[in-house]
Design a protein around this motif. Structure first.
Motif, PDB file in Angstrom:
ATOM      1  N   LYS A  19       0.974  -0.763   0.528  1.00 56.08           N
ATOM      2  CA  LYS A  19      -0.157   0.037   0.284  1.00 56.08           C
ATOM      3  C   LYS A  19       0.807   1.619   0.218  1.00 56.08           C
ATOM      4  O   LYS A  19       1.990   1.106   1.019  1.00 56.08           O
ATOM      5  CB  LYS A  19      -0.967   0.010   1.094  1.00 56.08           C
ATOM      6  N   LEU A  20       0.903   2.144  -0.788  1.00 55.06           N
ATOM      7  CA  LEU A  20       1.241   3.747  -1.072  1.00 55.06           C
ATOM      8  C   LEU A  20       0.419   4.783  -0.106  1.00 55.06           C
ATOM      9  O   LEU A  20      -0.909   4.402   0.246  1.00 55.06           O
ATOM     10  CB  LEU A  20       1.444   3.934  -2.274  1.00 55.06           C
ATOM     11  N   GLY A  21       1.278   5.116   1.019  1.00 57.41           N
ATOM     12  CA  GLY A  21       1.128   6.184   1.876  1.00 57.41           C
ATOM     13  C   GLY A  21       1.441   7.328   0.959  1.00 57.41           C
ATOM     14  O   GLY A  21       2.174   7.662   0.099  1.00 57.41           O
ATOM     15  N   TYR A  22       1.025   8.852   1.347  1.00 53.23           N
ATOM     16  CA  TYR A  22       0.682   9.817   1.117  1.00 53.23           C
ATOM     17  C   TYR A  22       0.971  11.049   1.532  1.00 53.23           C
ATOM     18  O   TYR A  22      -0.462  10.978   2.964  1.00 53.23           O
ATOM     19  CB  TYR A  22       0.167  10.216  -0.814  1.00 53.23           C
ATOM     20  N   GLN A  23       1.183  12.140   1.498  1.00 55.90           N
ATOM     21  CA  GLN A  23       1.330  13.345   2.054  1.00 55.90           C
ATOM     22  C   GLN A  23       0.472  14.570   1.274  1.00 55.90           C
ATOM     23  O   GLN A  23       1.809  14.950   0.275  1.00 55.90           O
ATOM     24  CB  GLN A  23       2.217  13.509   3.076  1.00 55.90           C
ATOM     25  N   ILE A  24       0.245  15.226   1.425  1.00 55.52           N
ATOM     26  CA  ILE A  24      -0.595  16.967   0.584  1.00 55.52           C
ATOM     27  C   ILE A  24      -0.318  18.012   0.925  1.00 55.52           C
ATOM     28  O   ILE A  24      -1.324  18.054   2.341  1.00 55.52           O
ATOM     29  CB  ILE A  24      -2.194  16.447  -0.044  1.00 55.52           C
ATOM     30  N   TYR A  25       0.769  18.713   0.539  1.00 59.33           N
ATOM     31  CA  TYR A  25       0.428  20.140   0.545  1.00 59.33           C
ATOM     32  C   TYR A  25       0.262  20.789  -0.407  1.00 59.33           C
ATOM     33  O   TYR A  25       0.213  20.978  -1.106  1.00 59.33           O
ATOM     34  CB  TYR A  25       2.020  20.539   1.221  1.00 59.33           C
ATOM     35  N   ASP A  26      -0.255  22.389   0.736  1.00 60.35           N
ATOM     36  CA  ASP A  26      -0.225  22.960  -0.772  1.00 60.35           C
ATOM     37  C   ASP A  26       0.559  24.267  -0.350  1.00 60.35           C
ATOM     38  O   ASP A  26       0.789  25.080   0.365  1.00 60.35           O
ATOM     39  CB  ASP A  26      -1.998  23.981  -0.229  1.00 60.35           C
ATOM     40  N   SER A  27       1.579  24.573  -1.595  1.00 58.77           N
ATOM     41  CA  SER A  27       2.157  25.513  -1.454  1.00 58.77           C
ATOM     42  C   SER A  27       1.785  26.793  -1.946  1.00 58.77           C
ATOM     43  O   SER A  27       2.814  27.811  -2.146  1.00 58.77           O
ATOM     44  CB  SER A  27       2.920  25.333  -2.980  1.00 58.77           C
ATOM     45  N   CYS A  28       0.518  27.157  -2.019  1.00 55.38           N
ATOM     46  CA  CYS A  28      -0.096  28.299  -2.165  1.00 55.38           C
ATOM     47  C   CYS A  28       0.266  29.416  -3.606  1.00 55.38           C
ATOM     48  O   CYS A  28       0.456  30.599  -3.275  1.00 55.38           O
ATOM     49  CB  CYS A  28       0.129  28.860  -1.282  1.00 55.38           C
TER      50      CYS A  28
END
Length: 765
Positions: A19-28
């Motif tokens: 399973k792949l995990g992830y984290q999403i950021y908003d660079s704005c």
């Protein structure tokens, strides 16, 4: 991105059991925020990403998807590249990111702007636009993109009237200045390398006044932005967009949102409240109604629910799958029966980076791979903003650009294009109108090469192509037409029998010959009369015969010169005139001798009787025959094309061959004429009424005057006038001889017969 990861985690072929995990950021769209996010990713997470026992307790980042902007991607790549972590962008197009020395771990699923710049240059060239304006975002995307475009445009002869840059954070005065430059410019075409976030600021400024008619050529950064398609004065905009695609299952995934999921996410909450204009919480200051739970995403008609125009989203989809395939190739082994993946083998980022360089797979019918620069194969759709029947803009695909095709075949465009103001005619944008054939381009001082004046080709030169930079001279026997766009054979000029001048001269020639024959007939009919017998009738008849030949030899000068006519005209003229002058000289000598014979004890006449007269004429004529023979043997006259007198026509004339021979012939005639004139002057006061000395003196005076004036006239007369002058000299001198010598006698014979008597002959004055 989440949809793609869910697909991969549920796949039995790609990374089975992992399973792949992830984290999403908003660079704005902010470089500092993007850098902060990069450091957070590198620091890792203390707690487990997933609470399930099957997940690793501390997931290290092996790859990053993003950023959408070129400038944030540059900053992030410099940071995480130091740790050999690959960065796969889906929308950073700056050509600078293809430099593997500076950005060794950077990959992207969207083509580099270098390809787009080449495609845009080909597009502008295809429609014949050579005078354009350029506006750009003052970012790496805009600056590098325009630099690549200008380099490509210069190679195909496109000139730029202005190149302006701005940012949405600039002062209003600068935005206004850029808008004023666009308004005042003469270039109808505007190429815009602008971020979708920057462009509304400029378009709003342009909309304040009646917007100028401009044809917008748009980069992929905003050609598909539905918000920007609301600006009506951009109708007909055309540009390259990322290929449209369909991702099966994505629409259902997007619509499958429960209120619980929405409420647990601040992003989804903001989206939901904005889409349905309601509030998931209590009534707030915005006075929005409270969401009642009956809101249905399937009823929405906006860019979120429209998955028919997926372009950038597909680039994200490809980026996630590219990383997944790289991880698969690092931790999984293919066997004959199945695929085995080592769940306990923790892959590091450097290993993923190496595998990512060699990735090649197909997803939903589209190939995914990276070249040595980390770039995909470039493919763009050429799209056009066309107004539908309902009055809204629609994206219509009107062509494509495929960099994988052979050179010269990459670009294809059809004719179903709507231009500014809905016109179907291709707009024209040039600094100077094209120079037609027959002219050449002369650059305007201080302006680009596309600004020039059209100058007619100089005399004797042509240009047979449009926009010729130079004129070429015609071959020696050809001359330009009036338009100076083609060479045609020069007209050949000579004194032809069908010309008025030639007809007049021929008429005088024939008339002179007839006059000589008539005079001879009158003399023959009255040969026994004293006036004929007293003036040496034998020499008179010989003189009339030679004058007839003189008149007729002028006809040889008319018509197209040939080998025989060139030799005949000069030799016949020389010999007949010497025969004529010899006869006149003989008559003059006879007059002088006759007077001497009347003196007591003189026997001069026996030394100059008829045999001696004949011999003298033969000797004088024979000398001229010898001169003409030597001339013809050594260097005879010949026909030639005179190309130097006139540039626009060819003079067909007789070359002298030897100028010495020609002037020797004329000189000998002149010598005899002068000698005869001197003798006639000496004998002019002899007392005989029938004395011819006065008549001969006057005739030779005319003869010498004619031939003295002939020399400068012959030398200075151009073309066929040279021949006309020579004929005129022959006729004038011949008419002078026949009229001065024979006209008075014929008048007496015909109209004063009483004077034609021996008594009158013997009467002394």
């Amino acid at each position: 991105m989440i949809f793609a990861i869910n697909e991969i985690n549920n796949s039995t072929e790609l990374l089975p059991g992992i399973k792949l995990g992830y984290q999403i950021y908003d660079s704005c769209a902010s470089v500092p925020v993007a850098v902060h996010s990069a450091f957070q990713l590198l620091n890792g997470w203390d707690s487990a990403i997933d609470k399930d026992s099957s997940c690793s307790q501390s997931g290290g980042v092996v790859a990053v998807v993003g950023d959408s902007g070129s400038t944030p991607s540059i900053s992030m790549s410099r940071i995480i590249g130091s740790f050999n972590i690959p960065l796969v962008s889906y929308f950073a197009t700056c050509a600078c990111l293809s430099d593997k020395q500076q950005y060794p771990t950077f990959f992207r699923t969207i083509p580099s702007d270098q390809f787009q710049a080449d495609a845009l240059a080909k597009l502008v060239k295809h429609f014949g636009w050579t005078w354009i304006g350029v506006v750009r975002s003052d970012t790496d995307y805009g600056n590098y993109g325009v630099a690549s475009f200008l380099n490509a445009a210069q190679k195909v002869g496109i000139c730029v009237e202005y190149s302006e840059s701005f940012l949405r954070t600039d002062a209003q005065s600068k935005i206004q200045r850029v808008a004023d430059v666009i308004r005042r410019s003469t270039a109808l075409i505007v190429v815009a390398f602008i971020d979708s976030g920057d462009l509304p600021v400029l378009l709003d400024e342009l909309a304040l006044e009646p917007p100028p008619p401009r044809q917008w050529i748009i980069s992929e950064g905003w050609i598909t932005d539905p918000y920007l398609m609301t600006y009506s004065f951009c109708e007909g905009a055309i540009g390259f967009a990322i290929q449209k695609s369909i991702i099966p299952g994505l629409k259902e995934f997007l619509l499958d949102l429960s209120p619980t999921e929405v409420a647990s996410s601040s992003v989804l909450t903001e989206f939901w409240e904005d889409a349905f204009n309601c509030s998931l919480k209590t009534i707030n200051k915005t006075d929005k109604r409270l969401c009642d739970g009956n809101e249905d995403l399937k009823m929405l008609k906006n860019s979120y629910t429209d998955t028919s125009q997926l372009r950038i989203s597909n680039m994200v989809y490809k980026a996630v799958y590219a990383i997944a395939h790289a991880i698969h190739n690092a931790v999984c082994r293919e066997t004959v029966v199945s695929t085995k993946c080592d769940e306990d083998l923790r892959s590091d980022s450097e290993q993923i980076f190496k595998k990512l360089q060699k990735v090649y797979f197909f997803r939903n019918g589209y190939p995914v791979s990276f070249d040595a620069n980390g770039d995909p194969v470039a493919f763009y759709e050429l799209v056009n903003w066309q107004k539908s029947e309902s009055g809204v803009f629609e994206l219509v695909t009107v062509g494509y650009y495929d960099a994988s095709l052979p050179k010269g075949q990459e670009f294809h465009v059809n004719n179903n294009i709507s231009w500014l103001k809905g016109s179907t005619q291709v707009p024209v944008s040039v600094c100077s109108e094209r120079c037609p054939p027959g002219t050449r381009k002369v650059l305007q001082k201080g302006k680009p090469i596309c600004c020039y004046d059209c100058i007619p080709c100089p005399e004797g030169e042509i240009s047979n192509t449009t926009d010729s930079s130079d004129c070429s001279p015609c071959p020696s026997e050809l001359w330009p037409n009036a338009q100076r766009d083609a060479c045609f054979p020069k007209p050949v000029e000579f004194l032809s029998y069908d010309e008025v001048l030639a007809i007049i001269l021929a008429a005088f020639s024939v008339s002179g010959a007839c006059l000589a024959i008539i005079t001879a007939a009158i003399f023959f009919h009255h040969r026994t009369t004293p006036i004929v017998r007293a003036n040496n009738s034998e020499l008179s008849f010989l003189l009339l015969f030679s004058l007839t030949l003189c008149f007729l030899c002028s006809l040889t000068f008319i018509g197209a010169p040939s080998d025989w006519s060139c030799m005949l005209r000069h030799t016949a003229f020389g010999i007949t005139f010497v025969l004529c002058i010899s006869c006149v000289l003989g008559k003059t000598v006879v007059v002088l001798m006759a007077f001497k014979a009347t003196l007591p004890g003189s026997n001069v006449m026996k030394w100059f009787g008829p045999p001696q007269q004949r011999m003298t004429i033969v000797i004088f004529t024979f000398v001229q025959v010898i001169i003409c023979t030597v001339w013809l043997l050594l260097s005879p006259p010949f026909p030639m094309k005179n190309l130097s007198t006139y540039k626009e026509k060819i003079i067909l004339e007789c070359a002298l061959g030897s100028a010495v021979g020609f002037w020797a012939v004329l000189g000998y005639i002149g010598l005899l004429a002068v000698f005869c004139f001197v003798l006639a002057v000496l004998a002019r006061k002899l007392p005989d009424n029938f004395n011819e000395a006065k008549l001969i003196t006057f005739s030779m005076l005319i003869f010498c005057a004619v031939w003295l004036t002939f020399i400068p006239a012959y030398v200075s007369s151009p073309g066929k006038l040279t021949v006309a002058v020579e004929i005129f000299a022959i006729l004038a001198s011949s008419f002078g001889l026949i009229l001065c010598i024979f006209a008075p006698k014929c008048f007496i014979i015909l109209f004063q017969p009483e004077k034609n008597s021996k008594k009158y002959l013997m009467n002394k004055s």
